[in-house]
Motif scaffolding. Structure first.
Motif, short mmCIF file in Angstrom:
data_model
loop_
_atom_site.label_atom_id
_atom_site.label_comp_id
_atom_site.label_asym_id
_atom_site.label_seq_id
_atom_site.Cartn_x
_atom_site.Cartn_y
_atom_site.Cartn_z
N ARG A 463 0.68 -12.30 -10.88
CA ARG A 463 1.85 -12.87 -10.19
C ARG A 463 1.66 -12.96 -8.69
O ARG A 463 2.06 -13.93 -8.06
CB ARG A 463 3.07 -11.99 -10.50
CG ARG A 463 4.37 -12.48 -9.90
CD ARG A 463 4.89 -13.69 -10.64
NE ARG A 463 6.20 -14.07 -10.17
CZ ARG A 463 6.44 -14.78 -9.07
NH1 ARG A 463 5.43 -15.19 -8.31
NH2 ARG A 463 7.67 -15.09 -8.73
N PHE A 464 1.02 -11.94 -8.09
CA PHE A 464 0.95 -11.90 -6.63
C PHE A 464 -0.48 -11.91 -6.09
O PHE A 464 -0.68 -11.87 -4.88
CB PHE A 464 1.67 -10.64 -6.10
CG PHE A 464 3.11 -10.58 -6.50
CD1 PHE A 464 4.05 -11.36 -5.86
CD2 PHE A 464 3.51 -9.75 -7.53
CE1 PHE A 464 5.38 -11.30 -6.24
CE2 PHE A 464 4.84 -9.67 -7.91
CZ PHE A 464 5.79 -10.45 -7.27
N GLY A 465 -1.45 -11.90 -6.95
CA GLY A 465 -2.83 -12.01 -6.50
C GLY A 465 -3.35 -10.75 -5.84
O GLY A 465 -2.87 -9.63 -6.07
N ALA A 466 -4.33 -10.93 -4.94
CA ALA A 466 -4.99 -9.80 -4.30
C ALA A 466 -4.04 -8.97 -3.44
O ALA A 466 -4.15 -7.75 -3.36
CB ALA A 466 -6.16 -10.30 -3.45
N ALA A 467 -3.10 -9.67 -2.75
CA ALA A 467 -2.15 -8.94 -1.89
C ALA A 467 -1.30 -7.98 -2.73
O ALA A 467 -1.06 -6.82 -2.33
CB ALA A 467 -1.25 -9.93 -1.15
N GLY A 468 -0.85 -8.44 -3.89
CA GLY A 468 -0.08 -7.56 -4.77
C GLY A 468 -0.90 -6.39 -5.26
O GLY A 468 -0.40 -5.26 -5.35
N GLY A 469 -2.18 -6.64 -5.56
CA GLY A 469 -3.05 -5.55 -6.00
C GLY A 469 -3.23 -4.50 -4.93
O GLY A 469 -3.21 -3.30 -5.21
N ARG A 470 -3.41 -4.95 -3.65
CA ARG A 470 -3.56 -3.97 -2.56
C ARG A 470 -2.28 -3.17 -2.36
O ARG A 470 -2.32 -1.97 -2.08
CB ARG A 470 -3.95 -4.71 -1.28
CG ARG A 470 -5.39 -5.22 -1.27
CD ARG A 470 -5.80 -5.67 0.12
NE ARG A 470 -5.04 -6.83 0.56
CZ ARG A 470 -5.39 -8.09 0.33
NH1 ARG A 470 -6.51 -8.36 -0.34
NH2 ARG A 470 -4.65 -9.10 0.78
N ALA A 471 -1.13 -3.83 -2.48
CA ALA A 471 0.15 -3.13 -2.33
C ALA A 471 0.33 -2.08 -3.43
O ALA A 471 0.78 -0.95 -3.18
CB ALA A 471 1.31 -4.13 -2.35
N LEU A 472 -0.06 -2.44 -4.67
CA LEU A 472 0.05 -1.48 -5.77
C LEU A 472 -0.89 -0.30 -5.55
O LEU A 472 -0.51 0.87 -5.78
CB LEU A 472 -0.27 -2.16 -7.09
CG LEU A 472 -0.22 -1.24 -8.32
CD1 LEU A 472 1.17 -0.66 -8.52
CD2 LEU A 472 -0.67 -1.98 -9.57
N THR A 473 -2.10 -0.58 -5.07
CA THR A 473 -3.06 0.50 -4.79
C THR A 473 -2.50 1.47 -3.75
O THR A 473 -2.60 2.70 -3.90
CB THR A 473 -4.39 -0.08 -4.32
OG1 THR A 473 -4.93 -0.93 -5.32
CG2 THR A 473 -5.38 1.03 -4.00
N ALA A 474 -1.91 0.92 -2.69
CA ALA A 474 -1.31 1.77 -1.66
C ALA A 474 -0.18 2.61 -2.25
O ALA A 474 -0.03 3.80 -1.92
CB ALA A 474 -0.80 0.91 -0.51
N ALA A 475 0.63 2.00 -3.14
CA ALA A 475 1.74 2.74 -3.76
C ALA A 475 1.21 3.86 -4.65
O ALA A 475 1.77 4.97 -4.67
CB ALA A 475 2.61 1.77 -4.57
N LEU A 476 0.14 3.60 -5.38
CA LEU A 476 -0.43 4.63 -6.25
C LEU A 476 -0.98 5.79 -5.43
O LEU A 476 -0.82 6.96 -5.79
CB LEU A 476 -1.52 4.03 -7.13
CG LEU A 476 -1.08 2.98 -8.16
CD1 LEU A 476 -2.28 2.48 -8.96
CD2 LEU A 476 -0.01 3.53 -9.08
N ILE A 477 -1.65 5.47 -4.31
CA ILE A 477 -2.18 6.53 -3.45
C ILE A 477 -1.06 7.37 -2.87
O ILE A 477 -1.12 8.61 -2.84
CB ILE A 477 -3.03 5.91 -2.32
CG1 ILE A 477 -4.29 5.26 -2.90
CG2 ILE A 477 -3.41 6.97 -1.28
CD1 ILE A 477 -5.12 4.49 -1.90
N ALA A 478 0.02 6.71 -2.44
CA ALA A 478 1.18 7.44 -1.92
C ALA A 478 1.81 8.31 -3.01
O ALA A 478 2.22 9.45 -2.76
CB ALA A 478 2.20 6.46 -1.36
N GLY A 479 1.86 7.77 -4.23
CA GLY A 479 2.42 8.54 -5.34
C GLY A 479 1.61 9.79 -5.63
O GLY A 479 2.16 10.86 -5.88
#
Length: 912
Positions: A463-479
């Motif tokens: 749905r959001f491409g590479a930018a969405g993937g980077r945002a999810l990665t950052a969220a997982l690291i924060a989690g």
């Protein structure tokens, strides 16, 4: 070209020929595996059956079963699989690092966090070195026995891992537990390999991190628990086998299915759930519509693919299950042991009494705000602390819901069934609901959470491409950062300091272990006089020359208490006078005295002046017990003989000198004072058997003798007087007063019978006491309805409680139990006074008598302790106080604790 084709066909024929030969070898290997397994089963079944061992000739049978598994391994091997050529391993490793260096680095970092959570303060607070939890002492006993000839069948991972710890580190709590956090770390590694079969690298690392930093498994991995490793390994090999169709994977899964069948029922159910899932999946493949082939063709195609892995799986599980199959055929309850035990405790009812409530608790267990109102029994988790951090719990619930919606996608049906059936089955069958019963579900929940996160990741990438993937990665690291902080803070700042958690590690099992560990440090030559208020340390009173006698003497604690030499005391207050004291090192040890430690220390110093403070004083976790130890280089320090002597100048009440005199033959060669003087001797004298006698003194000087408070001999007047009294076996208070008028002469204490000769009192039969404040204590033992009674007497500083199990071991038959405890003493009042009485007892009927008349009585209640309270106003003078306890059946405790005080709460002096 023709030559090349010919060479190719020749090579194919050669390979085909070899493969056909290998197929024959594999068929023979299958037959050999079956024959070896049968021979192992035959050896087990034909072995002589004894009460001591579940199976005799177990090692011989295991050799044949091991050969059966090796033959099965040969049958499952794929010979056509290429191997690395010599020297090729280094490029392969370099390629692996080059292609996966970021994954490997992150994996190592996460495993490091898992090691930290499982080993930081290990053996310090979590768990404490001198504390045991739950069934650790049982596992330790079985593990020790495994190293000395016995072969445990049930729960092999826990028992044999503890045995390995004992072998490496010795019989300590550290050795008992060490390999379990190691297995916890190994579980993390296998869990990651399992995740890598199902989700992306990023999601697998995230799921591993959630598991690595979770406080609950970090706490549980520090105890003797290890079944989760089985479950994760089984899931990995089964998933890998379904992917690769490799029979070796199914061989490993079969072995693990068999091993899990020796664990608790929660783990035994896992292979059954997996078999149900595979059966449902196969049926779905055969019967589903919309395919170009018929159901029969699909069934044949599936059979062609699955028969060999299925056969390998079944044979592997069957070989491992041979001991259980043979034991069950012999009538032993091995497979459903704990289920049947739970049914027995509820009168044969299959369902737990509180199953509706337990279903509710199970539904709350892994919620972000749970568990809530479940009863912690036993309290292995801190009350009021969530088992999972908010992020992990939320993702686990989302994973279960998402998998339930997508049941027929991949392996979700298996994992959801695993969770739901375990929770429901445990809720319906368990007699005591506790979170630890469902500990093995945590990796399954985290796997479902990882599947959910991976689905979200795929959706965001589309749905959001590479930018969405980077945002999810950052969220997982924060989690993960939040999860690590939450769990570390919870484990080390909340759980580690929890009084409930520490209390679990400080019950009666813990101080028995702490006591035995301390005594082992005293050396092999040490002899111990031991008493425990909460548990009878019967091992010291039972014979333990052989290994079997030691097992019977120490039970589950043989791993900590074996090879200890000593004697058990029925009560701490009866640690004097001691007899048969060896000349070598001696230890007096008291575990968890009923009253304050200072009271016991003060009493011991009354019996042994100069004893001082204990050499060893340990307080258990959460102040749950106290361990007191007095150490002596030689038992001679406790061999006190003679009587205490106070010397006064004639006409003076002030004591001029004090010492201990040997009255088995005292010669006045160097008296502390020049005559005339008065000497007053005090202490107790031992009577070996029931008799009627008078205690007398052979001397030329005027003397008087008080025995049990009665005047039995006197030469003070012109004419000597003597009286003979009935004497029970035991220790009797004696007070002798002599007036020395001239130099020379001597003193000898003798027994005189009414119609017999005199007999000198032996030195070992005299024990000095500086003061004779206290009570005469009579104890009667017998059988209900049996008029024969064993009656003994001692002198006590105060009434006390005693463990009847130790008293029974001391009786000639070991069958008699205490039928009566009686204390009597006198109170001298200078004026009319109001006295308060408070007695604590735990069995039978207790009666307080004053001047021979019953004044107050009470029957023991179902509570741990019953109190008898009374107050009485008495006139000036001498009053007889008696405390009598009557017992009509065998109990754990006999006796009572009595306080007698004035109206200001000050204790009143009692004399015999």
């Amino acid at each position: 070209m023709t030559e090349v084709q010919g060479l190719r066909h020749s090579l194919q024929r050669t390979v085909a020929s070899k493969l056909r030969g290998w197929t024959l070898i594999q068929a023979l290997a299958l037959l050999a595996a079956a024959a070896f397994a049968y021979n192992g089963a035959r050896i087990l079944d034909a072995a002589p059956r004894t009460n001591e061992a579940l199976f005799n000739d177990f090692d011989s049978a295991m050799l044949w079963l091991g050969l059966a598994l090796l033959a099965l391994l040969l049958a499952a091997w794929r010979p056509a699989r290429p191997a690395l050529t010599p020297g090729a391993w280094r490029p392969a490793i370099e390629s692996l690092w080059r292609d996966h260096r970021m994954e490997i680095a992150l994996f190592a970092l996460i495993i490091g966090a898992g090691v930290f959570m499982r080993f930081f303060r290990f053996g310090d607070t979590l768990p404490p070195e001198i504390g045991l939890c739950c069934e650790e002492h049982i596992n330790g006993g079985v593990a020790y026995n495994a190293l000395h000839g016995e072969r445990p069948v049930l729960f092999p991972l826990v028992r044999w891992t503890s045995a390995l710890g004992f072998l490496v580190f010795g019989e300590t709590s550290f050795g008992l537990r060490f390999f379990f956090p190691v297995m916890g770390v190994a579980t993390l590694v296998v869990f990651y390999f399992l995740l890598r079969q199902l989700v992306s690298v990023q999601t697998a690392l995230f799921g591993l991190a959630l598991y690595a930093v979770a406080w609950w498994p970090a706490l549980r991995n520090r105890q003797t628990t290890g079944g989760t490793l089985y479950a994760v390994l089984f899931a990995f090999f089964l998933v890998r086998g379904l992917k690769t169709k490799n029979p070796l994977m199914f061989l490993a899964a079969g072995v693990l299915a068999g091993l899990m069948s020796y664990e608790y029922e929660a783990y035994r159910a896992v292979p059954i759930i997996a078999a149900g899932f595979l059966g449902a999946a196969a049926l779905w493949l055969v019967l589903r519509r919309g395919m170009n082939t018929s159901s029969g063709e699909r069934a044949l195609a599936l059979l062609k693919i699955a028969w060999r892995p299925a056969l390998i799986f079944i044979m592997a599980a069957g070989i491992v299950l041979v001991p259980m199959i043979v034991g069950t055929a012999q009538g032993k309850d091995l497979y459903l042991t704990s289920v049947h035990r739970q049914e027995d405790t509820r009168g044969g009812s299959r369902l737990a009494d509180e199953w509706p409530d337990q279903l509710k608790w199970a539904a709350q267990l892994f919620l972000p705000f749970g568990p809530m109102d479940y009863p912690i029994s036993p309290p292995r988790e801190a009350p009021g602390v969530h088992l999972l951090d908010p992020l992990t719990a939320s993702l686990a619930i989302m994973g279960v819901v998402a998998a339930a919606v997508l049941l027929f996608r991949g392996l979700r049906l298996w994992f959801v069934s695993w969770v739901v059936l375990s929770l429901v089955g445990g809720s319906l069958l368990l007699g005591e609901f506790a979170p630890w019963s469902f500990f093995g579900l945590l990796p399954v929940l985290l796997l479902l959470a990882a599947l959910f996160v991976d689905d979200v990741r795929s959706y965001i990438a589309r749905r959001f491409g590479a930018a969405g993937g980077r945002a999810l990665t950052a969220a997982l690291i924060a989690g993960i950062a939040f999860s690590f902080w939450w769990n570390a803070d919870t484990l080390f700042n909340d759980v580690a300091t929890s009084h409930e958690i520490q209390r679990v590690y400080g019950d009666e099992r813990s101080f028995v272990y702490a006591m035995c560990s301390y005594l082992n440090d005293r050396g092999d030559e040490n002899f111990t006089f031991a008493f425990s208020n909460a548990r009878a340390v019967d091992g010291f009173a039972a014979p333990h020359e052989t290994a079997e006698e030691q097992r019977r003497a120490w039970g589950d604690f043989i791993w900590a208490c074996h090879d200890l030499d000593g004697a058990a005391l029925p009560a701490a207050e009866e640690a004097w006078p001691l007899s048969d004291i060896p000349a070598g090192p001696v230890t007096l040890v008291f575990a968890d005295p009923l009253g304050p430690a200072d009271e016991l220390i003060a009493e011991l110093n009354r019996a042994y002046p100069g004893l001082g403070k204990p050499d060893h004083l340990v307080t258990g976790p959460a102040d749950t017990y106290t361990l007191i130890g007095y150490e002596f280089a030689s038992g001679e320090a406790l061999n006190r003989t003679g009587l205490w002597a106070d010397y006064t100048i004639e006409g003076s009440a002030e004591i001029a000198a004090s010492r201990v005199d040997p009255l088995d033959g005292l010669v006045w060669d160097e008296p502390p004072l020049a005559p005339p003087f008065t000497v007053r001797w005090r202490g107790v004298v031992h009577v070996a058997e029931l008799t009627t006698a008078s205690l007398q003194v052979e001397t030329d000087d005027p003397v008087s003798v008080l025995l049990d408070g009665q005047l039995v001999y006197s030469t003070v007047e012109a004419e000597a007087s003597e009286s003979f009294i009935d004497l029970l076996p035991g220790w009797h208070p004696v007070e002798i007063t002599l007036t020395k008028q001239q130099e020379g002469g001597g003193v000898r204490l003798v027994w005189a019978e009414q119609f017999g000769e005199t007999k000198a009192v032996a030195a070992d039969d005299l024990f000095p006491l500086k003061e004779l404040d206290g009570w005469i204590h009579e104890r009667s033992m017998g059988l209900q309805g049996d008029p024969r009674q064993l009656v003994s007497q001692r002198f006590d500083f105060a009434p006390h409680l005693a463990l009847t199990s130790v008293l029974r071991l001391a009786s000639p038959t070991g069958e008699a139990f205490v039928t009566e405890e009686r204390w009597r003493g006198f109170i001298d009042l200078a004026e009319q006074s109001e006295l308060a009485f408070r007695a604590e007892f735990r069995a039978g009927t207790l009666t307080l008598l004053v001047n021979g008349q019953p004044f107050a009585t009470a029957d023991a209640s179902a509570q741990p302790a019953t109190f008898l309270r009374a107050s009485l106003e008495l006139p000036a003078g001498r009053h007889l106080i008696e405390l009598v306890q009557e017992l009509v059946r065998d109990t754990t405790w006999s006796g009572a604790r009595l306080f007698v005080g004035d109206r200001f709460g000050q204790p009143v002096r009692v004399t015999p």
